[in-house]
Design a protein around this motif. Structure first.
Motif, PDB file in Angstrom:
ATOM      1  N   GLN A  23      -9.218   2.698   7.210  1.00 20.90           N
ATOM      2  CA  GLN A  23     -10.230   2.610   6.167  1.00 20.90           C
ATOM      3  C   GLN A  23     -11.420   3.444   6.611  1.00 20.90           C
ATOM      4  O   GLN A  23     -11.994   3.209   7.676  1.00 20.90           O
ATOM      5  CB  GLN A  23     -10.654   1.165   5.931  1.00 20.90           C
ATOM      6  CG  GLN A  23     -11.634   1.025   4.797  1.00 20.90           C
ATOM      7  CD  GLN A  23     -11.975  -0.424   4.494  1.00 20.90           C
ATOM      8  OE1 GLN A  23     -11.599  -1.338   5.227  1.00 20.90           O
ATOM      9  NE2 GLN A  23     -12.702  -0.630   3.412  1.00 20.90           N
ATOM     10  N   PHE A  32       6.050   2.875   6.025  1.00 20.39           N
ATOM     11  CA  PHE A  32       4.638   2.837   6.397  1.00 20.39           C
ATOM     12  C   PHE A  32       4.484   2.847   7.916  1.00 20.39           C
ATOM     13  O   PHE A  32       5.184   2.128   8.626  1.00 20.39           O
ATOM     14  CB  PHE A  32       3.979   1.583   5.812  1.00 20.39           C
ATOM     15  CG  PHE A  32       2.600   1.329   6.326  1.00 20.39           C
ATOM     16  CD1 PHE A  32       1.528   2.075   5.866  1.00 20.39           C
ATOM     17  CD2 PHE A  32       2.364   0.361   7.290  1.00 20.39           C
ATOM     18  CE1 PHE A  32       0.239   1.852   6.351  1.00 20.39           C
ATOM     19  CE2 PHE A  32       1.088   0.124   7.777  1.00 20.39           C
ATOM     20  CZ  PHE A  32       0.023   0.869   7.306  1.00 20.39           C
ATOM     21  N   CYS A  90       1.160  12.139   4.607  1.00 25.40           N
ATOM     22  CA  CYS A  90      -0.203  11.628   4.661  1.00 25.40           C
ATOM     23  C   CYS A  90      -0.585  11.299   3.225  1.00 25.40           C
ATOM     24  O   CYS A  90      -0.186  11.991   2.295  1.00 25.40           O
ATOM     25  CB  CYS A  90      -1.176  12.597   5.315  1.00 25.40           C
ATOM     26  SG  CYS A  90      -1.292  14.230   4.619  1.00 25.40           S
ATOM     27  N   LEU A 106      -2.606   2.986   8.532  1.00 25.66           N
ATOM     28  CA  LEU A 106      -3.677   3.377   7.612  1.00 25.66           C
ATOM     29  C   LEU A 106      -5.003   3.128   8.293  1.00 25.66           C
ATOM     30  O   LEU A 106      -5.113   2.284   9.180  1.00 25.66           O
ATOM     31  CB  LEU A 106      -3.599   2.642   6.268  1.00 25.66           C
ATOM     32  CG  LEU A 106      -4.083   1.215   6.100  1.00 25.66           C
ATOM     33  CD1 LEU A 106      -5.596   1.095   6.059  1.00 25.66           C
ATOM     34  CD2 LEU A 106      -3.528   0.652   4.816  1.00 25.66           C
ATOM     35  N   HIS A 150      -3.482   7.011   4.798  1.00 25.83           N
ATOM     36  CA  HIS A 150      -2.209   6.442   5.234  1.00 25.83           C
ATOM     37  C   HIS A 150      -1.315   7.506   5.869  1.00 25.83           C
ATOM     38  O   HIS A 150      -1.407   8.680   5.531  1.00 25.83           O
ATOM     39  CB  HIS A 150      -1.412   5.925   4.022  1.00 25.83           C
ATOM     40  CG  HIS A 150      -2.135   4.986   3.143  1.00 25.83           C
ATOM     41  ND1 HIS A 150      -1.780   3.681   3.024  1.00 25.83           N
ATOM     42  CD2 HIS A 150      -3.200   5.152   2.303  1.00 25.83           C
ATOM     43  CE1 HIS A 150      -2.563   3.070   2.154  1.00 25.83           C
ATOM     44  NE2 HIS A 150      -3.437   3.955   1.715  1.00 25.83           N
ATOM     45  N   TRP A 151      -0.390   7.053   6.715  1.00 24.51           N
ATOM     46  CA  TRP A 151       0.699   7.883   7.226  1.00 24.51           C
ATOM     47  C   TRP A 151       2.015   7.125   7.045  1.00 24.51           C
ATOM     48  O   TRP A 151       2.087   5.927   7.314  1.00 24.51           O
ATOM     49  CB  TRP A 151       0.514   8.226   8.707  1.00 24.51           C
ATOM     50  CG  TRP A 151      -0.482   9.317   8.912  1.00 24.51           C
ATOM     51  CD1 TRP A 151      -1.797   9.186   9.255  1.00 24.51           C
ATOM     52  CD2 TRP A 151      -0.250  10.726   8.782  1.00 24.51           C
ATOM     53  NE1 TRP A 151      -2.398  10.415   9.344  1.00 24.51           N
ATOM     54  CE2 TRP A 151      -1.472  11.377   9.056  1.00 24.51           C
ATOM     55  CE3 TRP A 151       0.866  11.493   8.456  1.00 24.51           C
ATOM     56  CZ2 TRP A 151      -1.600  12.763   9.021  1.00 24.51           C
ATOM     57  CZ3 TRP A 151       0.730  12.872   8.420  1.00 24.51           C
ATOM     58  CH2 TRP A 151      -0.487  13.493   8.697  1.00 24.51           C
ATOM     59  N   TYR A 152       3.050   7.860   6.597  1.00 27.88           N
ATOM     60  CA  TYR A 152       4.398   7.339   6.419  1.00 27.88           C
ATOM     61  C   TYR A 152       5.380   8.269   7.119  1.00 27.88           C
ATOM     62  O   TYR A 152       5.109   9.459   7.294  1.00 27.88           O
ATOM     63  CB  TYR A 152       4.772   7.281   4.929  1.00 27.88           C
ATOM     64  CG  TYR A 152       3.946   6.306   4.136  1.00 27.88           C
ATOM     65  CD1 TYR A 152       4.418   5.025   3.885  1.00 27.88           C
ATOM     66  CD2 TYR A 152       2.703   6.670   3.631  1.00 27.88           C
ATOM     67  CE1 TYR A 152       3.660   4.121   3.151  1.00 27.88           C
ATOM     68  CE2 TYR A 152       1.939   5.772   2.898  1.00 27.88           C
ATOM     69  CZ  TYR A 152       2.429   4.503   2.667  1.00 27.88           C
ATOM     70  OH  TYR A 152       1.666   3.614   1.952  1.00 27.88           O
ATOM     71  N   TYR A 175      -9.073   4.970   1.860  1.00 31.38           N
ATOM     72  CA  TYR A 175      -7.987   4.596   2.770  1.00 31.38           C
ATOM     73  C   TYR A 175      -7.091   5.802   2.993  1.00 31.38           C
ATOM     74  O   TYR A 175      -6.697   6.468   2.039  1.00 31.38           O
ATOM     75  CB  TYR A 175      -7.150   3.460   2.186  1.00 31.38           C
ATOM     76  CG  TYR A 175      -7.897   2.163   2.051  1.00 31.38           C
ATOM     77  CD1 TYR A 175      -7.951   1.266   3.115  1.00 31.38           C
ATOM     78  CD2 TYR A 175      -8.548   1.831   0.872  1.00 31.38           C
ATOM     79  CE1 TYR A 175      -8.642   0.068   2.999  1.00 31.38           C
ATOM     80  CE2 TYR A 175      -9.235   0.641   0.749  1.00 31.38           C
ATOM     81  CZ  TYR A 175      -9.281  -0.238   1.801  1.00 31.38           C
ATOM     82  OH  TYR A 175      -9.963  -1.422   1.692  1.00 31.38           O
ATOM     83  N   GLN A 220      -6.028   6.782  -0.743  1.00 29.33           N
ATOM     84  CA  GLN A 220      -6.414   5.988  -1.888  1.00 29.33           C
ATOM     85  C   GLN A 220      -7.887   6.263  -2.119  1.00 29.33           C
ATOM     86  O   GLN A 220      -8.690   6.084  -1.198  1.00 29.33           O
ATOM     87  CB  GLN A 220      -6.206   4.501  -1.633  1.00 29.33           C
ATOM     88  CG  GLN A 220      -4.764   4.075  -1.672  1.00 29.33           C
ATOM     89  CD  GLN A 220      -4.650   2.600  -1.384  1.00 29.33           C
ATOM     90  OE1 GLN A 220      -4.752   2.194  -0.252  1.00 29.33           O
ATOM     91  NE2 GLN A 220      -4.422   1.817  -2.405  1.00 29.33           N
TER      92      GLN A 220
END
Length: 136
Positions: A76, A71, A120, A74, A59-61, A57, A123
Motif C-alpha cells: 500500500q 498472488f 505487476c 502487494l 501488486h505482483w503475481y 495498491y 489499484q
C-alpha cells in the motif's frame, strides 16, 4: 485493476528470463521498465514497473506454464504496508520507490524454477464513479 506481466523463463545455460505485462483501471497506468529479463541462476533479479500517481495498491503475481496467475505480494503506497501470499518463497520481496513511482519485485538468489510470467498490477485510489451508467 491494472496489471503488467513479466515472463521469467529458462534456457540451456540455467538462466531465468522475464517478460512484463500490465492491467489496470481506465485512465491509470503501470508500465514495465523491461519486457524481458534473463538472469544467471544465483543472481539478484529485479523486475520493475513504473506507476502513475493514481495508484494506491501495487501488486505482483506469478504465472507458471499451464496454471493461472497466483498472488505474490502487494504494497500500500500510503502506509508501506506489505501483504504476502501465505506460501511466499522467502527469496521474493517487494520494494517501493515513491520518489520515482517505481515498484520492484526482487528475487534473490534467482533459480531456473523462477521462470514464469510475472504481472505487476495497481489499484487506483479512486476506482469508479458511483453514478449509474444508464437510466431505466
Amino acid at each position: 485493476m491494472m496489471m503488467k506481466n513479466m515472463l521469467l523463463r529458462n534456457d540451456i545455460r540455467k538462466f531465468c528470463g522475464c517478460n512484463v505485462f500490465t492491467a489496470g483501471a481506465v485512465g491509470s497506468s503501470i508500465t514495465p521498465e523491461q519486457t524481458f529479463i534473463s538472469s544467471p541462476e544465483g543472481s539478484n533479479t529485479t523486475l520493475t514497473c513504473t506507476y502513475d500517481d493514481s495508484a494506491n495498491y501495487l501488486h505482483w503475481y506469478q504465472q507458471k506454464p499451464q496454471s493461472g496467475p497466483e498472488f505474490l505480494l502487494l504494497v500500500q503506497k500510503s502506509t508501506d504496508y506489505v501483504r504476502k501470499a501465505e506460501q511466499l518463497d522467502p527469496r521474493i520481496s517487494i520494494r517501493l520507490h515513491k520518489e520515482n513511482n517505481k515498484v520492484d519485485l526482487e528475487i534473490f538468489p534467482a533459480a531456473v524454477s523462477d521462470s514464469a510470467l510475472y504481472y505487476c498490477a495497481m489499484q487506483p485510489t479512486v476506482t469508479q464513479n458511483s453514478n449509474p451508467l444508464y437510466k431505466k
